[in-house]
Design an enzyme around this catalytic site. Sequence first.
Site, PDB file in Angstrom:
ATOM      1  CG  ASP A  39       5.395  -1.125   8.564  1.00  0.00           C
ATOM      2  OD1 ASP A  39       4.998  -1.499   9.669  1.00  0.00           O
ATOM      3  OD2 ASP A  39       4.473  -0.701   7.591  1.00  0.00           O
ATOM      4  NE  ARG A 170      -2.069   1.288   5.732  1.00  0.00           N
ATOM      5  CZ  ARG A 170      -3.428   1.338   5.824  1.00  0.00           C
ATOM      6  NH1 ARG A 170      -4.192   2.362   5.391  1.00  0.00           N
ATOM      7  NH2 ARG A 170      -3.773   0.718   6.648  1.00  0.00           N
ATOM      8  CG  ASP A 171       1.510  -0.309   3.313  1.00  0.00           C
ATOM      9  OD1 ASP A 171       1.822   1.089   3.480  1.00  0.00           O
ATOM     10  OD2 ASP A 171       0.871  -0.983   4.218  1.00  0.00           O
TER      11      ASP A 171
HETATM   12  C1  FRU Z   1       1.724  -1.412   8.945  1.00  0.00           C
HETATM   13  C2  FRU Z   1       1.344   0.218   8.881  1.00  0.00           C
HETATM   14  C3  FRU Z   1       1.408   0.255   7.078  1.00  0.00           C
HETATM   15  C4  FRU Z   1       1.787   1.820   7.063  1.00  0.00           C
HETATM   16  C5  FRU Z   1       2.665   2.136   8.168  1.00  0.00           C
HETATM   17  C6  FRU Z   1       2.301   3.202   8.871  1.00  0.00           C
HETATM   18  O1  FRU Z   1       2.366  -1.534  10.063  1.00  0.00           O
HETATM   19  O2  FRU Z   1       0.082   0.407   9.171  1.00  0.00           O
HETATM   20  O3  FRU Z   1       0.354  -0.063   6.469  1.00  0.00           O
HETATM   21  O4  FRU Z   1       2.175   2.230   5.765  1.00  0.00           O
HETATM   22  O5  FRU Z   1       2.337   1.227   9.106  1.00  0.00           O
HETATM   23  O6  FRU Z   1       3.597   3.667   9.756  1.00  0.00           O
END
Ligand code: FRU
Length: 499
Positions: A39, A170-171
């Site tokens: 990402d 997350r994120d």
């Molecule tokens: C999305 C993801 C996110 C996570 C990251 C881990 O592609 O799975 O949810 O933060 O990649 O690398």
Amino acid sequence: MISEKLQKAREFEQEQLSKISPEERPSFHVTGSTGWINDPNGFSYYNGEYHLFYQYHPYSNEWGPMHWGHLSSKDMLAWKRLPVVMAPEESYDNFGCFSGSALELSDGRHLLMYTGVGYVGDTPMANGELPTHQTQCMAVGDGVNYEKYENNPVITGDDIPEGGSKVDFRDPKIWKEDDGYFYAVISNMTDDGNSRILLYRSPEPLMMLLRSLRSGVLDHSDAKLGKMWECPDFYEVDGKHVLVVSPMAMLPEGLKFHVGHSVIYLTGTYDKETHKFVREDVQPLDSGIDFYAPQSMQTPDGRRVMIAWMQAWPNSKFVPDGAKYFGQMTVPREINYRNGRLIQQPVREIENYRGELVQHHNVEISEETALDGIKGRVLDMTVKLKVTDDFSKFAIKLAADDTYSSYITYDPAKEVLNIDRSRSGYLYDILHTRDIQVKPVDGEVTLRILMDKFSVEIFINDGSQTATMVLFTPQEADQITFAAEGKAEISIDKYNLVF
Ligand code: FRU
């Protein structure tokens, strides 16, 4: 203070960098310094430059303990590599520094907000893995060096409203609203296996550091739109509110929403007083093969610009033999909202890299035809196709020679555009083709085809739909031809891109 783990990663990437020649990299698409990327993270404007970070495992071409890699740019196309900024090393992020976002603090420092994934016990679970929890963390820096905040994590499982998982939380995407508050949307799996987007706010980011939060649910997958929604992004563009999420395990609907790991955008209304988002529509954000986890930012001149991982999880295990790095980002795309759809276009800065214009207008195509000056692998070409009953199929063949070819075809009766990269150099029998419902606009289908050495991004009908795919075709395969069953009329404007 630079930790030992970060120092090791910095030295390692520095050593590897010289082993990858410019010819082996795309001309204008972002790649990691070495190893694996996924990402885009922390896409922001700071200190007069655009900054982009990325999920990064420098030590192999596979996903592994996540670091944050880093680049900066004046125009989002020519990027300068900067040293890796974060390594997984603290108790709260020793499994990985997962995705997140960035903004400039009023004191001139650059804030990164990310998900720390940390081990929470040493008894393996049923699957043999050690249990982890996801919390939200901060790091602050000067555009090159960043320090993780001493009171991390700043948002923990205790700050999740009832019914949510501490394992999948997350994120964070942080931004500042006109009301002066800072907000963050964060993804959270619910106890029933669905997910929801939580909204947090704080009078200032430093307050967020102090966990002064108010949370609410912005939207949820509701057992319909996939399971875990990853990488939320939420913004207003042209008067419309848009929530973008990347759902895992989503079922398709007709030709839309391919299976799992696709990206959708939900448009609706948002009441800034009550923080209620009322969803009106759901659409795929890209209808190609390789597109995931997009993140957007607002440029100083007010444009909404988005960049995505030009890959998705299902195909990401298939790393070509001998690859020295794996993963690319899409071209940064300007986002607008018109006639109920998000409109995507490559950032206008790309026009600064255009070479000479080659035009062929009102050309009749039947058998396979090559046109003067139309070939190459790094270009910006717009093809307008008149949709009539005089042909049953129209095809553009590109990245072609005797061995290799990729196709974009249009079937006017079914109104289906197909992309096919089965012969693009992949040695794996994986997904290589997709059908997309494309209705003509004023009797025409317009395809803006942006090619780089290892990708094709198609902006369909002014960017109201897009289709993105990665190619591993050798660069010598640079022919482009046009063919129709019956008689088709096209007009082409083509520029080479020179970097
Ligand atoms: C999305 C993801 C996110 C996570 C990251 C881990 O592609 O799975 O949810 O933060 O990649 O690398």
